[in-house]
Design a protein around this motif. Structure first.
Motif, PDB file in Angstrom:
ATOM      1  N   VAL A 149       0.834  -1.204   0.000  1.00 17.82           N
ATOM      2  CA  VAL A 149       0.000   0.000   0.000  1.00 17.82           C
ATOM      3  C   VAL A 149       0.869   1.254   0.000  1.00 17.82           C
ATOM      4  O   VAL A 149       0.543   2.249  -0.658  1.00 17.82           O
ATOM      5  CB  VAL A 149      -0.943  -0.015   1.219  1.00 17.82           C
ATOM      6  N   CYS A 192       1.978   1.967  -3.542  1.00 12.75           N
ATOM      7  CA  CYS A 192       0.888   2.554  -4.332  1.00 12.75           C
ATOM      8  C   CYS A 192       0.720   4.029  -3.983  1.00 12.75           C
ATOM      9  O   CYS A 192       0.491   4.865  -4.868  1.00 12.75           O
ATOM     10  CB  CYS A 192      -0.411   1.791  -4.072  1.00 12.75           C
ATOM     11  N   HIS A 233      -4.227   1.025  -5.471  1.00 12.46           N
ATOM     12  CA  HIS A 233      -4.418  -0.165  -4.627  1.00 12.46           C
ATOM     13  C   HIS A 233      -5.716  -0.879  -5.005  1.00 12.46           C
ATOM     14  O   HIS A 233      -5.726  -2.115  -5.149  1.00 12.46           O
ATOM     15  CB  HIS A 233      -4.452   0.236  -3.154  1.00 12.46           C
TER      16      HIS A 233
END
Length: 521
Positions: free
Chosen positions: A369, A372, A416
């Motif tokens: 994450v 991203c 994501h």
């Protein structure tokens, strides 16, 4: 034209309009010329900026120019020495060693039926010629004749009949002029700064007429390839994805040199061990590493490298493993001059190029994450920035810019969520195509005695499997079982009721019948 400005008589006005039209035509031709040279296929509309194309054409020429290379002794070669170095290299690797394997044609069984063969041999039709030509990109690089597909497409009304008659005559008579299959051999660098000839790969730029004939034959063969080509070949066929090779490779070990030698004997091709290497587990002793590498005739690599452009092994530090995605995006942003594009051009660039760059990796792996977020931060800075070094005021948060346009946003992707959606495609393929090679390998590894719907993470899973299983609850929530004979559908565990909100049976499960099937009701 300056001398005609301000003149109001009909003759001068007519002459001015004529010259103005000619100037517009010349400027449009110039822009088209630089656009073709720049090879910016992503730019279909928006900006019409000649300076943008000029810069990229110059950049491509500088990047693709080969000034010098090293020979096998590490000595740099330039000029005429560079020419002989390249030609000698390819003469060496493309020559035969005279050792032909004992290949028995009689051992092969026919895969094409008589009806299929008759369909392949039927005469070609004019519609097939036009279909093959117009399926090509109009700005693709031309061959020795200097004409790209766009020329033939643009003037099809004038030359279409002659072009079609010539192609059909060549195919029906199984012959064509000897110069037709001439090609320009171009070397494409596989590295940012190539040093050896092995760092380059050759491509052949063929004449459009020749490519049309080849494409027509390929189109005839396409419907048969799925039954003829082994299912282990996962690319270049309709319904098969090259991503399957990566998914399979993540679960299997490396092939041994004996298999490669057999392949060389029967195919007549040689494996380039100069481009091959081998990696070892950290528990392998140095003595064993040296012995195995020497036996295979390859060099040892510091890491497991990449397979089809993706990491072969993913360790614990996943952000480091996938850092190449961010590096590539930073490099691309560094080469895009903000001053040469309007906001509309930036939007097209971000959506068609920047946000598409991680798609290949995200189709297989779940990116961290934090990575991203870093990629989205780079895109946001590029959108609002004034130059490559000066950031601008961010007048709108990135979250709001990712809202669809019809709701007031710009329609950018949240990476994501997009990553999860791409992985959902893999989960859906495993669920709906259980007989594919990829699905059978994963089933044997992770859910041998059940279906993908009931599969669990299991012990010691690969990161590919972890990625696929990340949001299995999402696909489960949208799945419904269609009842046939009811022998494979469990009453309490499977979603089989025709209820869009809750397809599961709500009554308490009977302790004595935990595996009750719908057929038993």
């Amino acid at each position: 034209m300056n001398s005609l400005r301000g003149q109001m008589d009909p003759i001068c006005l007519g002459r001015f309009r004529q010259l103005n039209g000619q100037l517009s035509t010349v400027l449009l031709q110039e822009e088209s010329f630089w656009k073709q040279r720049a090879k910016q296929h992503w730019l279909q509309g928006a900006d019409r900026n000649t300076k943008f194309f000029h810069q990229y054409a110059t950049h491509r020429k500088r990047k693709n120019s080969i000034v010098r290379l090293k020979d096998r002794n590490g000595v740099w070669k330039e000029g005429d020495g560079l020419v002989s170095l390249v030609t000698d290299y390819y003469k060496q690797i493309f020559q035969t060693n005279g050792d032909i394997g004992a290949f028995q044609v009689d051992t092969l069984s026919p895969r094409v039926t008589r009806a299929q063969n008759d369909d392949l041999l039927r005469p070609f039709e004019p519609a097939e010629v036009k279909h093959a030509l117009f399926a090509m990109g109009k700005d693709k690089s031309p061959g020795p004749d200097g004409m790209n597909p766009g020329f033939y497409q643009s003037f099809w009304d004038l030359i279409g009949k002659d072009f079609t008659d010539f192609v059909l005559a060549c195919l029906s008579q199984s012959s064509f002029p000897p110069e037709l299959n001439d090609a320009n051999i171009v070397l494409i660098s596989e590295k940012a700064a190539p040093e050896l000839v092995a760092d380059l790969r050759p491509i052949a730029l063929c004449n459009v007429v020749y490519k049309v004939m080849a494409k027509m034959i390929a189109n005839r063969m396409k419907p048969l390839l799925d039954d003829i080509v082994s299912e282990s070949q996962s690319a270049f066929l309709p319904g098969r994805l090259i991503l399957d090779n990566i998914l399979i490779a993540s679960e299997e070990t490396m092939e041994v040199k004996h298999c490669l030698e057999i392949y060389e004997q029967f195919s007549g091709q040689s494996v380039n061990f100069h481009k091959s290497n081998i990696s070892f587990n950290r528990n392998t002793t140095l003595l064993d590493r040296d012995a195995i590498a020497m036996g295979l005739g390859v060099e040892q690599a510091e890491d497991f490298g990449k397979y089809l452009g993706l990491p072969s092994v993913v360790g614990r530090n996943r952000k480091f493993v996938f850092s190449y995605v961010e590096q590539k995006l930073r490099q691309r942003f560094g080469s895009w001059n903000k001053r040469l594009l309007s906001m509309a051009g930036k939007e097209v660039l971000l959506k068609s190029v920047a946000q598409a760059m991680p798609t290949y990796t995200m189709s297989i792996f779940l990116l961290p994450v934090s990575l991203c977020a870093s990629l989205e931060r780079l895109m946001n800075m590029y959108w609002w920035g004034k130059s490559t070094t000066v950031d601008g005021i961010h007048w709108m948060a990135w979250d709001r810019m990712c809202v669809p346009k019809k709701h007031g946003g710009m329609g950018f992707k949240r990476l994501h969520e997009f990553n999860l959606a791409l992985l959902e495609k893999q989960r859906w393929r495993l669920l709906t195509n259980p007989e594919s090679l990829m699905a059978r390998i994963f089933k044997a590894r992770y859910y041998r005695d059940t279906t993908f719907y009931e599969a669990s993470l299991g012990g010691n899973p690969s990161y590919v499997w972890r990625s696929i299983m990340t949001s299995q609850s999402l696909i489960r929530s949208g799945c419904r079982r269609r009842i046939g004979n009811g022998r494979t559908t469990k009453v309490w565990e499977h979603p089989w009721l025709p209820d869009s909100q809750n397809p599961f049976v709500l009554t308490d499960q009977v302790t004595q019948l935990p595996d009750l099937m719908v057929a038993d009701l």
